[in-house]
Design a protein around this motif. Structure first.
Motif, PDB file in Angstrom:
ATOM      1  N   GLU A 193      45.267   6.774 -66.505  1.00 14.35           N
ATOM      2  CA  GLU A 193      44.149   7.656 -65.809  1.00 14.35           C
ATOM      3  C   GLU A 193      46.060   9.333 -64.674  1.00 14.35           C
ATOM      4  O   GLU A 193      45.825  10.252 -65.368  1.00 14.35           O
ATOM      5  CB  GLU A 193      43.974   7.229 -64.411  1.00 14.35           C
ATOM      6  CG  GLU A 193      43.011   8.395 -63.597  1.00 14.35           C
ATOM      7  CD  GLU A 193      42.399   8.179 -62.365  1.00 14.35           C
ATOM      8  OE1 GLU A 193      41.979   9.323 -61.759  1.00 14.35           O
ATOM      9  OE2 GLU A 193      41.581   7.237 -62.223  1.00 14.35           O
ATOM     10  N   LEU A 194      46.992   8.301 -64.204  1.00 18.30           N
ATOM     11  CA  LEU A 194      47.611   9.010 -64.302  1.00 18.30           C
ATOM     12  C   LEU A 194      48.570   9.613 -65.159  1.00 18.30           C
ATOM     13  O   LEU A 194      48.957  11.044 -65.136  1.00 18.30           O
ATOM     14  CB  LEU A 194      49.198   7.705 -63.399  1.00 18.30           C
ATOM     15  CG  LEU A 194      49.815   8.899 -62.749  1.00 18.30           C
ATOM     16  CD1 LEU A 194      50.101   9.733 -61.991  1.00 18.30           C
ATOM     17  CD2 LEU A 194      50.970   7.251 -61.960  1.00 18.30           C
ATOM     18  N   ILE A 195      49.113   9.287 -66.644  1.00 20.28           N
ATOM     19  CA  ILE A 195      49.477   8.933 -68.166  1.00 20.28           C
ATOM     20  C   ILE A 195      48.811  10.256 -68.606  1.00 20.28           C
ATOM     21  O   ILE A 195      49.341  11.559 -68.647  1.00 20.28           O
ATOM     22  CB  ILE A 195      49.364   8.312 -68.982  1.00 20.28           C
ATOM     23  CG1 ILE A 195      50.483   7.412 -68.613  1.00 20.28           C
ATOM     24  CG2 ILE A 195      50.020   9.083 -70.297  1.00 20.28           C
ATOM     25  CD1 ILE A 195      50.238   5.621 -69.344  1.00 20.28           C
ATOM     26  N   TYR A 196      47.143  10.097 -68.244  1.00 21.28           N
ATOM     27  CA  TYR A 196      46.656  11.753 -68.880  1.00 21.28           C
ATOM     28  C   TYR A 196      46.565  12.527 -68.075  1.00 21.28           C
ATOM     29  O   TYR A 196      46.970  13.809 -68.066  1.00 21.28           O
ATOM     30  CB  TYR A 196      45.368  11.243 -69.240  1.00 21.28           C
ATOM     31  CG  TYR A 196      44.799  10.660 -70.384  1.00 21.28           C
ATOM     32  CD1 TYR A 196      44.593  11.497 -71.845  1.00 21.28           C
ATOM     33  CD2 TYR A 196      45.052   9.002 -70.584  1.00 21.28           C
ATOM     34  CE1 TYR A 196      44.501  10.911 -72.982  1.00 21.28           C
ATOM     35  CE2 TYR A 196      44.894   8.404 -71.963  1.00 21.28           C
ATOM     36  CZ  TYR A 196      44.431   9.343 -73.038  1.00 21.28           C
ATOM     37  OH  TYR A 196      43.835   8.509 -74.578  1.00 21.28           O
ATOM     38  N   SER A 216      54.488   5.275 -74.074  1.00 17.67           N
ATOM     39  CA  SER A 216      55.228   5.056 -74.359  1.00 17.67           C
ATOM     40  C   SER A 216      56.467   4.490 -73.849  1.00 17.67           C
ATOM     41  O   SER A 216      57.003   3.329 -73.117  1.00 17.67           O
ATOM     42  CB  SER A 216      55.605   5.030 -76.099  1.00 17.67           C
ATOM     43  OG  SER A 216      56.953   3.771 -76.469  1.00 17.67           O
ATOM     44  N   ALA A 217      56.572   5.600 -73.095  1.00 16.62           N
ATOM     45  CA  ALA A 217      57.775   5.255 -71.983  1.00 16.62           C
ATOM     46  C   ALA A 217      57.803   5.163 -70.831  1.00 16.62           C
ATOM     47  O   ALA A 217      57.684   4.383 -69.999  1.00 16.62           O
ATOM     48  CB  ALA A 217      57.756   7.071 -71.522  1.00 16.62           C
ATOM     49  N   PHE A 218      56.224   4.962 -69.806  1.00 20.70           N
ATOM     50  CA  PHE A 218      55.022   4.230 -68.531  1.00 20.70           C
ATOM     51  C   PHE A 218      55.742   2.972 -69.414  1.00 20.70           C
ATOM     52  O   PHE A 218      55.836   2.545 -68.353  1.00 20.70           O
ATOM     53  CB  PHE A 218      54.421   4.950 -68.736  1.00 20.70           C
ATOM     54  CG  PHE A 218      54.183   6.264 -67.615  1.00 20.70           C
ATOM     55  CD1 PHE A 218      54.307   5.756 -66.601  1.00 20.70           C
ATOM     56  CD2 PHE A 218      54.731   8.030 -68.890  1.00 20.70           C
ATOM     57  CE1 PHE A 218      54.852   7.362 -65.639  1.00 20.70           C
ATOM     58  CE2 PHE A 218      54.500   8.415 -67.336  1.00 20.70           C
ATOM     59  CZ  PHE A 218      54.722   8.435 -65.950  1.00 20.70           C
ATOM     60  N   GLU A 219      55.118   2.671 -70.714  1.00 19.16           N
ATOM     61  CA  GLU A 219      55.192   1.015 -70.877  1.00 19.16           C
ATOM     62  C   GLU A 219      56.565   0.619 -70.645  1.00 19.16           C
ATOM     63  O   GLU A 219      56.925  -0.718 -70.400  1.00 19.16           O
ATOM     64  CB  GLU A 219      54.658   1.208 -72.737  1.00 19.16           C
ATOM     65  CG  GLU A 219      53.166   1.073 -72.631  1.00 19.16           C
ATOM     66  CD  GLU A 219      53.037   0.764 -73.999  1.00 19.16           C
ATOM     67  OE1 GLU A 219      51.832   0.321 -74.627  1.00 19.16           O
ATOM     68  OE2 GLU A 219      53.789   1.170 -74.799  1.00 19.16           O
ATOM     69  N   ILE A 224      55.412  -2.829 -69.641  1.00 21.12           N
ATOM     70  CA  ILE A 224      53.211  -2.853 -69.608  1.00 21.12           C
ATOM     71  C   ILE A 224      53.108  -2.694 -70.473  1.00 21.12           C
ATOM     72  O   ILE A 224      53.596  -1.392 -71.061  1.00 21.12           O
ATOM     73  CB  ILE A 224      52.774  -2.517 -68.257  1.00 21.12           C
ATOM     74  CG1 ILE A 224      51.551  -3.080 -68.432  1.00 21.12           C
ATOM     75  CG2 ILE A 224      53.276  -0.950 -68.868  1.00 21.12           C
ATOM     76  CD1 ILE A 224      50.595  -2.501 -67.053  1.00 21.12           C
ATOM     77  N   ASP A 225      52.126  -3.585 -71.363  1.00 18.30           N
ATOM     78  CA  ASP A 225      51.772  -2.915 -72.435  1.00 18.30           C
ATOM     79  C   ASP A 225      50.460  -2.426 -72.485  1.00 18.30           C
ATOM     80  O   ASP A 225      49.312  -2.912 -71.340  1.00 18.30           O
ATOM     81  CB  ASP A 225      50.859  -4.617 -73.331  1.00 18.30           C
ATOM     82  CG  ASP A 225      50.599  -3.826 -75.040  1.00 18.30           C
ATOM     83  OD1 ASP A 225      50.233  -2.972 -74.739  1.00 18.30           O
ATOM     84  OD2 ASP A 225      50.375  -4.933 -75.327  1.00 18.30           O
ATOM     85  N   LEU A 226      49.943  -1.413 -72.745  1.00 16.84           N
ATOM     86  CA  LEU A 226      48.926  -0.922 -71.828  1.00 16.84           C
ATOM     87  C   LEU A 226      47.627  -0.474 -72.883  1.00 16.84           C
ATOM     88  O   LEU A 226      46.656  -0.521 -72.763  1.00 16.84           O
ATOM     89  CB  LEU A 226      48.979   0.976 -71.484  1.00 16.84           C
ATOM     90  CG  LEU A 226      49.778   1.353 -70.505  1.00 16.84           C
ATOM     91  CD1 LEU A 226      50.089   3.018 -70.820  1.00 16.84           C
ATOM     92  CD2 LEU A 226      49.164   1.188 -69.658  1.00 16.84           C
TER      93      LEU A 226
END
Length: 263
Positions: A193-196, A216-219, A224-226
């Motif tokens: 939700e934050l990423i979008y 990918s950057a947040f992963e 973490i694997d989203l």
């Protein structure tokens, strides 16, 4: 639509909706007005309808391929994409006789292939809808559409492989950096939700970064694997309660922190 920065699955979803609408309108025109000659009918089912129907096949296959694309290393992604190319090439091999007929621009069998009501039991299973919708199908128009669609898919998949290969050095450089010591301990849905939200704001790369790059950057940052984050996004959109539940929570927490700091 192709030039927009939407996530590929989102783009494919819209492509399916648009082409379905277009095909329905086209069918109504054909059923109501018909054709003034056999040659006009052949031209329509050999050249016009396949150009549009191919887009529907393309977007449906694209959605299926990309939704199952592994979220692992470039090596496994390249292997997966090459496997998909091989599966598409297999269709050409299974329909080799007609494929050569179409590719060399032959016309001798056009009346058999592209006039309604002349079903060919030797045609591929993809053409079976010709038995169901005799008013808007011939025994081979869908085969032409599939050939066009698969050609487009192969080009797309090869471009994706080239991107992965080109970024191998960049990926190697990134892996040499110190591993992030941050771990996301909230739910995956909250992070998605934050990423979008961030992607929608246009605050990353002036809005030019696609959702895949951001995710990918947040992963990497949060170890973490989203998974299939687009499907999670669809679930968020379908919420009957607040669609921005996590963002609303963040706002409340930040306001509380401001209030506490002011006291």
């Amino acid at each position: 639509m192709e030039s927009c920065k939407d996530d590929i699955l989102h783009k494919a979803e819209h492509g399916i909706a648009h082409t379905e609408t277009c095909i329905k309108k086209l069918r109504n025109e054909v059923v109501q007005k018909g054709f003034i000659s056999t040659q006009e009918e052949i031209h329509f089912f050999k050249h016009i309808k396949p150009q549009i129907f191919s887009k529907l096949i393309y977007y449906v296959k694209l959605f299926n391929i990309e939704s199952k694309r592994p979220r692992s290393s470039s090596k496994f992604q390249v292997k997966y994409l090459n496997h998909q190319i091989n599966k598409l090439q297999l269709y050409f091999n299974e329909n080799l006789e007609f494929y050569h007929y179409y590719r060399r621009g032959a016309t001798t069998l056009d009346e058999q292939y592209f006039v309604r009501g002349k079903s060919d039991l030797r045609s591929s299973t993809e053409s079976f809808h010709a038995f169901i919708d005799e008013q808007f199908s011939t025994c081979q128009d869908s085969t032409v559409a599939t050939i066009i669609a698969f050609d487009m898919l192969i080009v797309y998949l090869k471009q994706e492989i080239e991107k992965l290969e080109a970024h191998k050095d960049t990926i190697k450089t990134n892996t040499m950096r110190e591993t992030s010591k941050l771990f996301w301990t909230g739910s995956k849905t909250e992070l998605i939700e934050l990423i979008y939200a961030l992607d929608s704001s246009g605050s990353i790369n002036s809005g030019t970064a696609d959702i895949k790059m951001v995710a990918s950057a947040f992963e990497q940052l949060f170890n973490i694997d989203l998974g299939h984050y687009y499907h999670t996004f669809i679930e968020i959109r379908a919420r009957k309660c607040s669609k921005t539940k996590f963002l609303d929570k963040l706002i409340d927490l930040l306001k509380r922190r401001f209030d506490e700091a002011d006291q």
